[in-house]
Design a protein around this motif. Structure first.
Motif, short mmCIF file in Angstrom:
data_model
loop_
_atom_site.label_atom_id
_atom_site.label_comp_id
_atom_site.label_asym_id
_atom_site.label_seq_id
_atom_site.Cartn_x
_atom_site.Cartn_y
_atom_site.Cartn_z
N PRO A 252 0.85 -1.20 0.00
CA PRO A 252 0.00 0.00 0.00
C PRO A 252 0.88 1.25 0.00
O PRO A 252 1.92 1.28 0.66
N VAL A 253 0.48 2.26 -0.75
CA VAL A 253 1.31 3.47 -0.85
C VAL A 253 0.52 4.74 -0.52
O VAL A 253 0.96 5.84 -0.83
N GLY A 254 -0.64 4.59 0.10
CA GLY A 254 -1.41 5.77 0.48
C GLY A 254 -2.90 5.56 0.31
O GLY A 254 -3.39 4.42 0.34
N TYR A 255 -3.61 6.66 0.05
CA TYR A 255 -5.07 6.61 0.00
C TYR A 255 -5.59 7.49 -1.13
O TYR A 255 -5.01 8.53 -1.44
N SER A 282 -7.48 2.35 -0.06
CA SER A 282 -6.03 2.19 -0.16
C SER A 282 -5.58 2.22 -1.62
O SER A 282 -6.28 1.76 -2.52
N LEU A 283 -4.38 2.76 -1.82
CA LEU A 283 -3.70 2.72 -3.11
C LEU A 283 -2.59 1.68 -3.04
O LEU A 283 -1.94 1.54 -2.00
N TYR A 284 -2.37 0.98 -4.14
CA TYR A 284 -1.39 -0.10 -4.15
C TYR A 284 -0.36 0.08 -5.24
O TYR A 284 -0.63 0.68 -6.29
N SER A 285 0.83 -0.44 -4.99
CA SER A 285 1.89 -0.45 -5.98
C SER A 285 2.72 -1.70 -5.74
O SER A 285 2.34 -2.58 -4.97
N TYR A 314 -3.60 10.96 -1.69
CA TYR A 314 -2.75 11.17 -0.51
C TYR A 314 -1.76 10.01 -0.52
O TYR A 314 -2.04 8.92 -0.04
N ARG A 315 -0.58 10.26 -1.09
CA ARG A 315 0.30 9.16 -1.48
C ARG A 315 1.70 9.36 -0.91
O ARG A 315 2.20 10.48 -0.83
N CYS A 316 2.33 8.26 -0.50
CA CYS A 316 3.74 8.33 -0.15
C CYS A 316 4.57 7.82 -1.33
O CYS A 316 4.17 6.89 -2.02
#
Length: 329
Positions: A252-255, A282-285, A314-316
């Motif tokens: 997961p890398v953020g939202y 959730s955002l995924y990579s 909202y991403r790291c």
């Protein structure tokens, strides 16, 4: 495209022992805390430092993991989480069991820092110890910090300077990396996701980014092409498409926002009635675990937060390699 903020030094907090950190990093992944948890720790550290009169900012964070022990029973195909048995409730009935994944960790925490507190080089020793004391009063990804049984040189925090020329910074990094071995650090590999997506679209034009993520998250076995000169009864040779990829994992890398930002206090039962709120998912990579000695600079293992209110992301992000200009169909 966002870039890593400018940093003056790296605060290195070595060989931290953490018990019962959260091993469930998202609704779909487990095995290590999400990097968003360490970014939250970074922000909390900055607030505590400022409250203590320390003029420092923490724009980026990284981790080097030396040891990990997920609290789960291994099996060939399925893992079972070790769960706690809670005391009975007031009526004497058993309390419900809430499944939670836990993991014990030993890691080195790297915090990118900048601020006036670094101006006095004679004060850096007491400053690092003061910051470590602040950290010991906090949770790390939901886990508890355990002080070392014996205080050795390998446990002493220090600042790794990032001033001078690029060659000077590379020399400092090269001389510091051996202190972090053996260990592994998590970097983002969006290029692998894009490449797999293109490979899938060659045979499946309607393949999505999610198909590419799932394909990279598992071992896919394929029968090798038969040799034209081999006889019909020759044994089929199978191979998998993860060979040569390294220790690749979905992360997961953020939202991503699902709704517009709602006014503060307009949502019932929200934790904070003073901050605007929106629903998110959730955002995924794809990430890869690498030994830090394979990196060229400390910036490649750092993660930093980005916010795009227009798109609701909202991403790291991680600076291991540049973002590729690509759009998913």
């Amino acid at each position: 495209m966002s870039e890593l903020p400018n940093l003056e030094a790296i605060l290195v907090l070595p060989r931290l022992r953490i018990q019962n950190a959260n091993a469930i990093s998202s609704p779909l992944t487990h095995g290590f805390p999400s990097m968003t948890a360490f970014i939250g720790l970074m922000w909390a550290m900055e607030r505590k430092a400022r409250a203590a009169g320390i003029d420092l900012r923490f724009p980026a964070v990284g981790v080097v993991v030396h040891r990990h022990e997920e609290q789960a029973t291994p099996d060939r195909y399925v893992k079972t989480l070790h769960l706690t048995r809670n005391p009975n409730d007031r009526s004497g009935s058993p309390s419900p069991i809430v499944e939670e994944g836990r993991i014990h960790l030993e890691l080195t925490l790297l915090l990118g820092v900048k601020g006036a507190a670094l101006d006095d080089p004679t004060h850096t020793g007491p400053l690092t110890r003061q910051l470590l004391d602040l950290l010991y009063g906090m949770r790390v990804a939901g886990g508890s910090l355990v002080p070392p049984r014996q205080h050795r040189a390998e446990h002493v925090p220090y600042f790794m300077p990032l001033g001078g020329s690029e060659d000077d910074r590379l020399d400092v990094f090269a001389s510091t990396v051996p202190n972090w071995l053996p260990g592994f650090t998590l970097v983002e590999r969006p290029d692998l996701l894009l490449l797999r997506h293109d490979e899938l679209k060659a045979n499946q034009p309607d393949a999505t980014a999610l198909d590419a993520l799932l394909s990279l998250a598992r071992i896919n076995w394929h029968a090798g092409e038969p040799d034209a000169d081999a006889d019909a009864d020759a044994k089929i040779i199978w191979h998998n498409d993860r060979q040569g990829l390294g220790w690749v994992v979905p992360i997961p890398v953020g939202y991503g926002a699902l709704t517009p930002a709602l006014a503060a206090g307009s949502v019932a039962n929200a934790r904070d009635n003073e901050t605007p709120l929106c629903l998110a998912e959730s955002l995924y990579s794809i990430g890869e675990w690498l030994s830090p000695h394979r990196l060229e600079s400390v910036e490649q293992l750092l993660w930093y937060p980005t916010t795009d209110l227009h798109t609701g992301l909202y991403r790291c992000r991680n600076g291991y390699q540049p973002e590729l200009e690509h759009s998913f169909d």
